[in-house]
Structures are given as C-alpha cells and as structure tokens.
Design a protein around this motif. Structure first.
Motif, PDB file in Angstrom:
ATOM      1  N   THR A  97      44.348  32.395  40.131  1.00  0.00           N
ATOM      2  CA  THR A  97      44.426  32.780  38.722  1.00  0.00           C
ATOM      3  C   THR A  97      43.637  34.066  38.526  1.00  0.00           C
ATOM      4  OG1 THR A  97      42.419  31.625  38.000  1.00  0.00           O
ATOM      5  CG2 THR A  97      44.452  30.324  38.092  1.00  0.00           C
ATOM      6  N   LEU A  98      43.855  34.705  37.388  1.00  0.00           N
ATOM      7  CA  LEU A  98      43.041  35.850  36.999  1.00  0.00           C
ATOM      8  C   LEU A  98      41.663  35.363  36.559  1.00  0.00           C
ATOM      9  CD1 LEU A  98      45.762  37.767  34.965  1.00  0.00           C
ATOM     10  CD2 LEU A  98      44.939  38.315  37.245  1.00  0.00           C
ATOM     11  N   PRO A  99      40.673  36.248  36.463  1.00  0.00           N
ATOM     12  CA  PRO A  99      39.347  35.820  36.009  1.00  0.00           C
ATOM     13  C   PRO A  99      39.389  35.118  34.654  1.00  0.00           C
ATOM     14  CG  PRO A  99      39.213  37.998  36.975  1.00  0.00           C
ATOM     15  CD  PRO A  99      40.676  37.647  36.915  1.00  0.00           C
ATOM     16  N   SER A 100      40.392  35.431  33.826  1.00  0.00           N
ATOM     17  CA  SER A 100      40.534  34.783  32.520  1.00  0.00           C
ATOM     18  C   SER A 100      41.039  33.354  32.636  1.00  0.00           C
ATOM     19  CB  SER A 100      41.506  35.587  31.652  1.00  0.00           C
ATOM     20  OG  SER A 100      42.805  35.575  32.234  1.00  0.00           O
ATOM     21  N   GLY A 101      41.499  32.974  33.817  1.00  0.00           N
ATOM     22  CA  GLY A 101      42.095  31.657  34.010  1.00  0.00           C
ATOM     23  C   GLY A 101      43.606  31.673  33.923  1.00  0.00           C
ATOM     24  N   GLU A 102      44.186  32.809  33.537  1.00  0.00           N
ATOM     25  CA  GLU A 102      45.643  32.922  33.424  1.00  0.00           C
ATOM     26  C   GLU A 102      46.278  32.935  34.801  1.00  0.00           C
ATOM     27  OE1 GLU A 102      48.920  35.974  31.384  1.00  0.00           O
ATOM     28  OE2 GLU A 102      46.823  36.542  31.565  1.00  0.00           O
ATOM     29  N   GLY A 103      47.404  32.220  34.938  1.00  0.00           N
ATOM     30  CA  GLY A 103      48.101  32.187  36.207  1.00  0.00           C
ATOM     31  C   GLY A 103      48.819  33.492  36.493  1.00  0.00           C
ATOM     32  N   LEU A 104      49.109  33.735  37.774  1.00  0.00           N
ATOM     33  CA  LEU A 104      49.822  34.944  38.169  1.00  0.00           C
ATOM     34  C   LEU A 104      51.316  34.746  37.983  1.00  0.00           C
ATOM     35  CD1 LEU A 104      47.914  35.837  41.453  1.00  0.00           C
ATOM     36  CD2 LEU A 104      47.396  36.499  39.111  1.00  0.00           C
ATOM     37  N   SER A 105      52.011  35.844  37.713  1.00  0.00           N
ATOM     38  CA  SER A 105      53.438  35.749  37.435  1.00  0.00           C
ATOM     39  C   SER A 105      54.149  36.999  37.921  1.00  0.00           C
ATOM     40  CB  SER A 105      53.675  35.580  35.922  1.00  0.00           C
ATOM     41  OG  SER A 105      55.018  35.802  35.577  1.00  0.00           O
TER      42      SER A 105
ATOM     43  N   GLY B 157      38.768  30.627  46.791  1.00  0.00           N
ATOM     44  CA  GLY B 157      39.096  29.236  46.494  1.00  0.00           C
ATOM     45  C   GLY B 157      38.902  28.297  47.668  1.00  0.00           C
ATOM     46  N   THR B 158      38.095  28.722  48.644  1.00  0.00           N
ATOM     47  CA  THR B 158      37.744  27.860  49.774  1.00  0.00           C
ATOM     48  C   THR B 158      36.215  27.802  49.866  1.00  0.00           C
ATOM     49  OG1 THR B 158      37.524  29.532  51.518  1.00  0.00           O
ATOM     50  CG2 THR B 158      39.761  28.820  50.962  1.00  0.00           C
ATOM     51  N   SER B 159      35.716  26.973  50.762  1.00  0.00           N
ATOM     52  CA  SER B 159      34.270  26.902  50.975  1.00  0.00           C
ATOM     53  C   SER B 159      33.789  27.972  51.934  1.00  0.00           C
ATOM     54  CB  SER B 159      33.887  25.518  51.511  1.00  0.00           C
ATOM     55  OG  SER B 159      34.535  25.270  52.748  1.00  0.00           O
ATOM     56  N   LEU B 160      34.697  28.840  52.382  1.00  0.00           N
ATOM     57  CA  LEU B 160      34.347  29.904  53.312  1.00  0.00           C
ATOM     58  C   LEU B 160      33.909  31.151  52.556  1.00  0.00           C
ATOM     59  CD1 LEU B 160      37.417  29.472  55.678  1.00  0.00           C
ATOM     60  CD2 LEU B 160      35.087  28.725  56.144  1.00  0.00           C
ATOM     61  N   ALA B 161      33.053  31.947  53.172  1.00  0.00           N
ATOM     62  CA  ALA B 161      32.607  33.188  52.553  1.00  0.00           C
ATOM     63  C   ALA B 161      33.744  34.201  52.535  1.00  0.00           C
ATOM     64  CB  ALA B 161      31.416  33.754  53.323  1.00  0.00           C
ATOM     65  N   VAL B 162      33.866  34.908  51.417  1.00  0.00           N
ATOM     66  CA  VAL B 162      34.827  36.008  51.335  1.00  0.00           C
ATOM     67  C   VAL B 162      34.153  37.237  51.905  1.00  0.00           C
ATOM     68  CG1 VAL B 162      36.207  37.442  49.813  1.00  0.00           C
ATOM     69  CG2 VAL B 162      35.944  35.009  49.312  1.00  0.00           C
ATOM     70  N   GLU B 163      34.639  37.711  53.036  1.00  0.00           N
ATOM     71  CA  GLU B 163      33.998  38.816  53.735  1.00  0.00           C
ATOM     72  C   GLU B 163      35.038  39.630  54.486  1.00  0.00           C
ATOM     73  OE1 GLU B 163      31.257  36.834  56.271  1.00  0.00           O
ATOM     74  OE2 GLU B 163      32.805  35.802  57.443  1.00  0.00           O
TER      75      GLU B 163
ATOM     76  N   ILE C 130      39.901  24.116  51.637  1.00  0.00           N
ATOM     77  CA  ILE C 130      40.473  24.678  50.408  1.00  0.00           C
ATOM     78  C   ILE C 130      40.108  23.778  49.240  1.00  0.00           C
ATOM     79  CG2 ILE C 130      42.600  25.286  49.196  1.00  0.00           C
ATOM     80  CD1 ILE C 130      43.845  25.945  51.882  1.00  0.00           C
ATOM     81  N   SER C 131      39.597  24.372  48.187  1.00  0.00           N
ATOM     82  CA  SER C 131      39.170  23.610  47.012  1.00  0.00           C
ATOM     83  C   SER C 131      40.372  23.040  46.264  1.00  0.00           C
ATOM     84  CB  SER C 131      38.368  24.530  46.080  1.00  0.00           C
ATOM     85  OG  SER C 131      38.131  23.905  44.839  1.00  0.00           O
ATOM     86  N   ARG C 132      40.118  21.985  45.493  1.00  0.00           N
ATOM     87  CA  ARG C 132      41.158  21.437  44.619  1.00  0.00           C
ATOM     88  C   ARG C 132      41.184  22.155  43.270  1.00  0.00           C
ATOM     89  NH1 ARG C 132      42.447  16.046  46.076  1.00  0.00           N
ATOM     90  NH2 ARG C 132      43.773  15.989  44.217  1.00  0.00           N
ATOM     91  N   ALA C 133      40.151  22.942  42.981  1.00  0.00           N
ATOM     92  CA  ALA C 133      40.079  23.672  41.714  1.00  0.00           C
ATOM     93  C   ALA C 133      40.858  24.982  41.832  1.00  0.00           C
ATOM     94  CB  ALA C 133      38.626  23.959  41.357  1.00  0.00           C
ATOM     95  N   PRO C 134      41.314  25.539  40.694  1.00  0.00           N
ATOM     96  CA  PRO C 134      41.990  26.840  40.741  1.00  0.00           C
ATOM     97  C   PRO C 134      41.083  27.898  41.368  1.00  0.00           C
ATOM     98  CG  PRO C 134      42.261  25.822  38.585  1.00  0.00           C
ATOM     99  CD  PRO C 134      41.267  24.980  39.331  1.00  0.00           C
ATOM    100  N   ALA C 135      41.692  28.875  42.006  1.00  0.00           N
ATOM    101  CA  ALA C 135      40.947  29.927  42.701  1.00  0.00           C
ATOM    102  C   ALA C 135      41.011  31.202  41.869  1.00  0.00           C
ATOM    103  CB  ALA C 135      41.544  30.156  44.088  1.00  0.00           C
ATOM    104  N   ARG C 136      39.862  31.706  41.444  1.00  0.00           N
ATOM    105  CA  ARG C 136      39.800  32.910  40.609  1.00  0.00           C
ATOM    106  C   ARG C 136      39.860  34.158  41.485  1.00  0.00           C
ATOM    107  NH1 ARG C 136      37.705  31.582  35.433  1.00  0.00           N
ATOM    108  NH2 ARG C 136      38.555  29.517  34.972  1.00  0.00           N
ATOM    109  N   PHE C 137      40.872  34.968  41.273  1.00  0.00           N
ATOM    110  CA  PHE C 137      41.057  36.201  42.036  1.00  0.00           C
ATOM    111  C   PHE C 137      40.637  37.371  41.151  1.00  0.00           C
ATOM    112  CE2 PHE C 137      43.177  39.842  43.797  1.00  0.00           C
ATOM    113  CZ  PHE C 137      43.241  39.603  45.159  1.00  0.00           C
TER     114      PHE C 137
END
Length: 448
Positions: free
Chosen positions: A235-243, A272-278, A295-302
């Motif tokens: 999702t976007l930082p606002s929580g809106e889904g991508l389209s 959206g995972t428990s891994l570091a973004v690097e 991978i988390s069950r929660a939405p992933a903020r991109f």
C-alpha cells in the motif's frame, strides 16, 4: 527435489506497478533459487481491454527487473484447451447454464440480505426445465456458465499464511464462461497451471478465496494441486492500495525517474517482512533472502521516499561490472577507477554525467581573489609523475609546508578550482583522472 515451476500471469490491460513487481519477483526468484522454471503468462482473454502495447510494456518491465522468463505464454492462443476443459466439466455435471442478468442477480442479492441470508447465488438456474431454458434462449437470453461447487471445507498449507481453509458452501458458484463465450481467469488459470505443471502459485492475499474455488476445479479436472502462498499487499504510506488504473508507482514511471531496478526489487520483496530492507548486489543475493514464513500478515507500506534513498545506496555499493554497459551507453569513460571515485556521490545513475564533465572538462574553475596566489603556487608544485592514486597525497605534502595552509583553507580552494564544486568525491580518487595539464590550467583560473 523436483525443480519448481512458477508463473506470473498479468493482464495486459495497463502498466505494471510495484505491487505487481512484488508478485513477479517472488515467483521468478523462488524459481531461480530452486533451479526451476519461471513462466510469464499473459491473461489476455479479455480482448476488449487487453492490448499488445500493454503486453510489450510488461515484457519491458520484467526485463528491466532482470527476471527474464524461461517461457512466455498467451492465454488468447490457448482457447482450444479451455474449450476442451469446459466440455469435460459439462460432461461431469459441474458446469451449468444460468440466464440471470446482472440486474436480476443484484435484486436477488438484496433480497437475501433483507432476509438475513448471505448474498450468494441461490442456484435457481439448476431448477429450470429444458422447456424453460429453451424459452429463455428463444427470447434472446444467452447463458453464462457456472461451476457447481461441492460446498465443503477446502484446506491447504499456505507458504505464507500457514493452514488455510475456505468453506465453498458460503460462496456463489463462480462464473467460468461469460455470455459472449469468453473465459474468466478462474478457469483459464487452473487449466494452464495443470497443463504447464506449475508446482507453486505465489500471489497476493486477495486471491485466498479464489484458491478455495480453484482447488475444487483442479480436483474436478483431475489435476495436481500446487503449493500456494499468498503474500501481503503493498500500500501507499496513506494506506491506499496500489492500482494499475490509477497509475500508482508504475514500473515505467520509476524507471523514467531514474530509480534503480535492484532497489525497486529489494524494496518490493523485503517490505512487509521481518527482514531488513537494504541494498543488494544482485538478484541472486535477493533470492537467497526470500523466506515466505517471514512475510507479515499486515499490509506492507511502500514509501517512494525510501525507494529514492535505496536507489542511492544501491549505486554506492554496485561494482563496476554491474554498470559498465550502462556507463558505455551514456558515453562515460574512465573505467573502474572513475566509477569507484564517483559512485558514492550519486543519487541517480544519470548524475554520473556531471562528474564525467568534471573529469573531462571544460570546467569553469572557482578562484577567489584571495586564493589566486596560493593556487598558482599549488599549480607550480603539481607532481610530474607518476599520475597515480598517490599523486594527491604527494602533492598535498608539498603544498602544505610551502603555503603554510592547513585544513579548509588548504583543501577547499583546491577543490573549487579543480572541480568548480563545493563538494564531491574524494580528491585523492578524482585528481588522477584529471590530466596534469587540465589541473594546472584550472588552478591558474583557466577554463579547461
């Protein structure tokens, strides 16, 4: 272990966005890590919306990400296979004609809601007599065809979500064939997965319910159920889904903005995972990091801002071999020495052209009047040779005692004269790339 077979099946009805890239990368990299096969399969049976231009754009995006498919398929070229599957399901009594219009179906759903019932199709079409069906068709009605669900608990072990179950008794019998005879993805996907020996289906969590339905269709057609994994959605930082329709973070736009494909891939896969973004040095390194259980069950903020930072960090770590071809295409020389000198100062690869101009010239040197005599003295002390990685320390060792300067009063005027810039790469790495003649001219205040 049998090498895995995975597929990415986009509809060529718009540009791919970074959320689509997430799915494509999970499939392609899992296949790569297991020495398997990655299929790019165009879901293009919707002829009204699918276009060759979008299919070509998808191919370009996949190539840009670096995940070249081992096999490319078009569902529009496999209609005979779907025809055969439909006839088989009809013969099994699992596919039946229904004649309700969309307005009639909506009225039915509303009626069931008012009575406290789930708004699912009530299978009224199964009660029609042959005479009633003939009468409807004589009035111009054309049927859509529904798959008769068994109404059972369908369970599977999901690579991401663990044990999952869908009670198909709570679902409407899905339409597999439209009134115009065209096929829906629910059917074509199953037929293709069976015939292409797909072993793993990795897709977004919005397909969980579809999986329960498709497992029933697979069983009806006598296929082997693949291993499923349903990842969370970006999702976007606002929580809106991508389209695709809204053009959110299309890969084409990210590419045109100068974002690095490796940075897009790393952020799409690791967010959206428990891994570091690097930063990663390559896709093999990224493939080794994939662990569906993390991978988390929660939405992933991109966050696009995070992508820009990751693009810069990726460039700072890339070896020369990874960019040599791209630098040559930009007309940039200097080889590995130049790349190592400037990469830490890049936000986008295109920035490299500015530093190449600093090396090649001409540069308008910045010479403050108070520093002119000092710079002329420094020019006279330029070493004759060798013009190697130690030329700058040797030069400074001579200039410092002769001028009596130190710190910023020593180094800053030299940088301004030699590069015309307030800051930049280390002069120890940059000076050897500038010829002695150009350096001397710039120190004298001449454009060179």
């Amino acid at each position: 272990m049998t090498p895995p077979v995975l597929r990415f099946a986009p509809s060529p009805t718009g540009l791919l966005h970074v959320g689509n890239a997430r799915t494509a990368l999970y499939n392609a990299l899992f296949a790569r890590r297991g020495g398997g096969t990655f299929i790019l399969r165009y879901d293009d049976t919707d002829t009204a919306r699918s276009t060759p231009a979008f299919a070509e754009a998808i191919a370009g995006d996949v190539a840009w990400l670096g995940i070249a498919p081992d096999r490319v398929e078009y569902q529009s070229r496999r209609l005979a296979r779907y025809d055969a599957a439909v006839e088989r399901l009809k013969a099994l009594g699992r596919l039946y004609p229904a004649y309700e219009s969309e307005q009639e179906l909506e009225a039915m759903r509303q009626s069931r809601r008012r009575r406290g019932l789930p708004p699912v199709y009530d299978r009224a079409a199964l009660k029609l007599t042959d005479a009633a069906r003939a009468a409807l068709e004589s009035d111009g009605r054309r049927p859509h065809w529904r798959f008769k669900l068994e109404g059972r608990q369908v369970v599977w072990d999901d690579m991401v979500r663990g044990r999952q179950g869908v009670d198909t008794a709570t679902l409407s019998d899905p339409v597999l064939v439209r009134e115009d005879g065209s096929y829906l993805y629910t059917l074509t996907s199953v037929v293709d997965d069976i015939e292409m020996d797909v072993t793993h289906v990795v897709r977004g969590e919005d397909h969980v319910t579809n999986t329960g339905v498709q497992i029933e269709i697979i069983a009806a057609l006598g296929g082997t159920v693949p291993t499923f994994g349903h990842h969370n959605l970006l999702t976007l930082p606002s929580g809106e889904g991508l389209s695709k329709r809204l053009g959110h973070l299309s890969l084409r736009a990210l590419r045109e903005e100068g974002e690095e494909a490796l940075a897009v891939a790393a952020l799409a896969v690791l967010t959206g995972t428990s891994l570091a973004v690097e930063p990663v040095a390559g896709l093999d390194e990224l493939a080794a990091k994939i662990d569906f259980a993390k991978i988390s069950r929660a939405p992933a903020r991109f966050d696009p801002a995070e992508l820009s930072a990751l693009t810069a960090a990726t460039l700072h770590h890339l070896p020369f071999e990874a960019v040599a071809g791209r630098l040559a295409a930009l007309g940039i020389g200097g080889g590995e020495a130049f790349w190592r000198a400037v990469r830490g100062n890049l936000a986008r690869l295109a920035d490299v052209a500015d530093w190449w101009r600093v090396v090649e010239g001409p540069v308008d040197p910045v010479v403050e009047p108070a520093d002119a005599a000092f710079l002329a003295q420094a020019a006279a002390l330029l070493p004759e040779g060798p013009w190697d990685n130690e030329v700058y320390p040797r030069w400074i060792a001579a200039v410092k005692p002769a001028s009596g300067r130190a710190g910023r009063t020593l180094f800053h005027p030299l940088r301004l004269a030699l590069t015309g810039r307030e800051s930049g790469p280390e002069m120890k790495a940059l000076l050897p790339l500038i010829s002695r003649e150009k350096a001397a001219a710039r120190l004298r205040g001449e454009r060179a």
